[in-house]
Scaffold this motif. Structure first.
Motif, short mmCIF file in Angstrom:
data_model
loop_
_atom_site.label_atom_id
_atom_site.label_comp_id
_atom_site.label_asym_id
_atom_site.label_seq_id
_atom_site.Cartn_x
_atom_site.Cartn_y
_atom_site.Cartn_z
N THR A 194 0.82 -1.23 0.00
CA THR A 194 0.00 0.00 0.00
C THR A 194 0.85 1.28 0.00
O THR A 194 1.99 1.27 0.45
N TRP A 196 1.43 5.68 0.71
CA TRP A 196 1.42 6.55 1.89
C TRP A 196 0.26 7.54 1.87
O TRP A 196 -0.02 8.17 2.88
N LYS A 220 2.26 -4.94 3.47
CA LYS A 220 3.44 -4.09 3.53
C LYS A 220 3.01 -2.64 3.33
O LYS A 220 2.74 -2.20 2.21
N GLU A 223 6.75 2.83 3.85
CA GLU A 223 7.72 3.16 4.90
C GLU A 223 7.51 4.58 5.42
O GLU A 223 7.96 4.93 6.50
N THR A 272 -1.58 -0.90 -4.47
CA THR A 272 -1.95 0.46 -4.87
C THR A 272 -0.69 1.29 -4.81
O THR A 272 0.01 1.30 -3.79
N SER A 274 2.44 3.41 -7.53
CA SER A 274 2.89 3.95 -8.82
C SER A 274 2.82 2.90 -9.93
O SER A 274 2.91 1.70 -9.68
N GLU A 295 -4.08 -0.96 -8.51
CA GLU A 295 -4.65 0.40 -8.64
C GLU A 295 -3.44 1.31 -8.80
O GLU A 295 -2.72 1.55 -7.83
N LEU A 296 -3.25 1.83 -9.99
CA LEU A 296 -1.98 2.55 -10.23
C LEU A 296 -2.21 4.06 -10.35
O LEU A 296 -3.30 4.55 -10.15
N CYS A 329 -4.74 9.67 -5.86
CA CYS A 329 -4.63 9.13 -7.22
C CYS A 329 -5.68 9.75 -8.15
O CYS A 329 -5.51 9.76 -9.35
N1 LIG Z 1 -5.36 4.12 -8.21
C1 LIG Z 1 -5.51 4.28 -6.91
O1 LIG Z 1 -6.53 3.99 -6.33
C2 LIG Z 1 -4.38 4.84 -6.14
C3 LIG Z 1 -4.56 5.03 -4.77
C4 LIG Z 1 -3.54 5.58 -4.03
C5 LIG Z 1 -2.36 5.92 -4.66
N2 LIG Z 1 -2.22 5.72 -5.98
C6 LIG Z 1 -0.97 6.09 -6.62
O2 LIG Z 1 0.09 5.74 -5.74
C7 LIG Z 1 1.19 6.58 -5.98
C8 LIG Z 1 1.70 7.14 -4.67
O3 LIG Z 1 2.21 6.13 -3.91
P1 LIG Z 1 3.75 5.87 -3.76
O4 LIG Z 1 4.56 7.02 -4.18
O5 LIG Z 1 3.92 5.35 -2.37
O6 LIG Z 1 3.92 4.74 -4.84
P2 LIG Z 1 5.04 3.63 -4.88
O7 LIG Z 1 4.67 2.75 -6.00
O8 LIG Z 1 6.39 4.20 -4.86
O9 LIG Z 1 4.88 2.89 -3.49
C9 LIG Z 1 3.71 2.15 -3.17
C10 LIG Z 1 4.12 1.00 -2.29
O10 LIG Z 1 4.97 0.14 -3.04
C11 LIG Z 1 6.14 -0.13 -2.29
N3 LIG Z 1 7.23 -0.46 -3.19
C12 LIG Z 1 8.11 0.37 -3.79
N4 LIG Z 1 8.98 -0.35 -4.54
C13 LIG Z 1 8.62 -1.66 -4.43
C14 LIG Z 1 9.11 -2.88 -4.95
N5 LIG Z 1 10.15 -2.93 -5.76
N6 LIG Z 1 8.48 -4.03 -4.60
C15 LIG Z 1 7.43 -4.00 -3.77
N7 LIG Z 1 6.92 -2.89 -3.23
C16 LIG Z 1 7.50 -1.72 -3.55
C17 LIG Z 1 6.35 1.14 -1.47
O11 LIG Z 1 7.20 0.90 -0.38
C18 LIG Z 1 4.91 1.43 -1.05
O12 LIG Z 1 4.54 0.61 0.02
C19 LIG Z 1 0.70 7.67 -6.88
O13 LIG Z 1 1.13 7.40 -8.19
C20 LIG Z 1 -0.82 7.56 -6.77
O14 LIG Z 1 -1.47 8.10 -7.90
C21 LIG Z 1 -3.19 5.16 -6.72
#
Ligand SMILES: NC(=O)c1ccc[n+]([C@@H]2O[C@H](COP(=O)([O-])OP(=O)(O)OC[C@H]3O[C@@H](n4cnc5c(N)ncnc54)[C@H](O)[C@@H]3O)[C@@H](O)[C@H]2O)c1
Ligand SMILES: O=CCCC(=O)O
Length: 408
Positions: A194, A196, A220, A223, A272, A274, A295-296, A329
């Motif tokens: 998930t 932040w 997970k 962080e 959910t 990036s 959900e990206l 998002c």
């Molecule tokens: N579509 C939706 O419903 C929705 C909802 C909330 C957020 N978002 C999107 O989420 C993004 C913001 O979140 P973010 O910056 O934390 O995204 P992120 O993808 O960097 O991180 C999301 C999660 O993935 C984990 N992560 C990072 N690298 C990883 C890897 N190699 N393997 C496994 N897990 C890993 C992170 O620690 C975090 O827990 C934005 O792009 C936003 O638009 C989308």
């Protein structure tokens, strides 16, 4: 402010019609403010300040003792040091979820429903502490954080009910001596990763349905915001969700992610976050043929037509653009306004934006909290520079605290 003035001058020189300005800086750690200290005390007194991972119902440190800092983005203060876990802890969390699957999935839907409903009740009973924790580690204004607690809890309430309605199907057979029945069964261990921006709701939205149908989970959280997740997990244990049904590990994201992907016991990955990370998880799930639910990153235009009610359009656009300081998002990332209503809309929208107050989410007057971290501040700054380099872009000046110390 000097920077804001420069941006304004530059935009004026370019003939831009309006300018959105913001300033940013990195802040050294300092002693916690009185408000934040009192909030932390309240959370601690409620027993909800958890800093270890949760494996098989036990609160555990990282096996090598490593920790990571969780900072308050409004001030740069360190709120807590949480366990920095990796592949070994994740493997144990998966093993615990896998062995609990056999008992949890055998309960009746009604029994699982009752546990989820109790979890919901406890979250609502502790909404104040959870909201404070969320504001402290994520930055969103307290009112918005309270909204997220209700929103996050609502997924548990909903899926507690849906647990009892996991019906199958009877399909008309093509051969007269056959019967075709569809039975819905839990897949097994679910790995839930998930972001932040919604520290509670993104967890309950994944864990609620998984537990409701008899799956067990390894979560997970980000962080940046593990404290809300850990507090929620504590309440799950109190609600009678059995040890091992819900495990929480955080720390080294790629290591934890790889351990979840490589495990044959993890049958579903729900994520959910990036698009870049989502793609990695999708590709990494192929080898063990996991189900994947993603959900990206969002891409959301907001369109205002000539016949729009101006007040409704401004209110809607403001909420769409500025909820969680633009960090959801579904936040509008561009507003397209039809020519006939443009001037009227732009001046009403600017007025509305100027009434927003940027500041520490614990303060009553704050409508816009800080951004999550320095990288986010730099990203916004890049957008502003890009906007002001383009003649047609719109900008406005906003209320900032005189000496912002966090991620503004
Ligand atoms: N579509 C939706 O419903 C929705 C909802 C909330 C957020 N978002 C999107 O989420 C993004 C913001 O979140 P973010 O910056 O934390 O995204 P992120 O993808 O960097 O991180 C999301 C999660 O993935 C984990 N992560 C990072 N690298 C990883 C890897 N190699 N393997 C496994 N897990 C890993 C992170 O620690 C975090 O827990 C934005 O792009 C936003 O638009 C989308
Ligand atoms: O950031 C994405 C989730 C937003 C929401 O659930 O409203």
């Amino acid at each position: 402010m000097a920077k804001a003035m420069m941006t304004l001058r530059r935009a004026a020189a370019l003939g831009a019609r309006h300018i959105l300005t913001a300033s940013s800086r990195v802040v050294p750690l300092r002693h916690m403010s009185a408000d934040a200290g009192a909030a932390m005390e309240k959370i601690r007194a409620a027993g909800l300040l958890r800093t270890q991972g949760l494996i098989a119902g036990q609160w555990v440190d990282a096996y090598d003792g490593k920790t990571i800092e969780v900072q308050n983005p409004a001030t740069g203060d360190v709120l807590a040091n949480v366990s920095c876990m990796g592949s070994r802890e994740t493997s144990d969390a998966i093993a615990s979820a896998n062995s609990t699957f056999y008992s949890w999935s055998k309960l009746t839907a009604n029994e699982r429903s009752k546990a989820l409903r109790k979890w919901y009740d406890l979250i609502i009973a502790h909404k104040e502490e959870l909201a404070l924790l969320m504001t402290l580690e994520q930055g969103k204004p307290l009112k918005e954080a309270l909204g997220e607690v209700n929103y996050g809890a609502s997924f548990l309430e909903y899926f507690a009910e849906e647990a009892k309605r996991i019906y199958g199907d009877i399909i008309p057979p093509t051969l007269s001596d056959r019967r075709l029945l569809v039975l819905k069964q839990p897949v097994g261990v679910v790995g839930a990763i998930t972001p932040w921006n919604f520290p509670l709701a993104m967890i309950t939205r994944k864990v609620g349905p998984a537990l409701a149908c008899g799956c067990t989970v390894v979560v997970k959280p980000s962080e940046f915001t593990p404290l809300t997740a850990l507090a929620a997990a504590d309440l799950a244990l109190q609600a009678g969700i059995p040890a091992g049904a819900l495990n929480v590990v955080m720390g080294n994201a790629p290591e934890i992610g790889d351990a979840l992907l490589q495990s044959t016991q993890v049958r579903t990955i729900t994520f959910t976050g990036s698009t870049a990370v989502g793609k990695k998880l999708m590709a990494g799930s192929a080898n063990t043929v996991k189900k994947v639910s993603l959900e990206l990153g969002g891409n959301a235009p907001c369109i205002v037509f000539d016949d729009a009610d101006i007040d409704v359009a401004v209110k809607g656009s403001l909420a769409a653009k500025f909820r969680n300081s633009g960090q959801t998002c579904v936040c509008a990332n561009r507003i397209l306004v039809q020519e006939g209503i443009y001037e009227k809309f732009a001046s009403a929208f600017i007025k509305a934006v100027q009434s927003l107050h940027v500041g520490n989410g614990l303060e009553e007057s704050t409508s816009q909290g800080p951004l999550i971290n320095e990288a986010a501040v730099q990203k916004v700054e890049k957008f502003i520079n890009d906007a002001t380099s383009k003649v047609f872009l719109i900008t406005i000046s906003m209320h900032f605290p005189p000496n912002p110390e966090g991620m503004y």
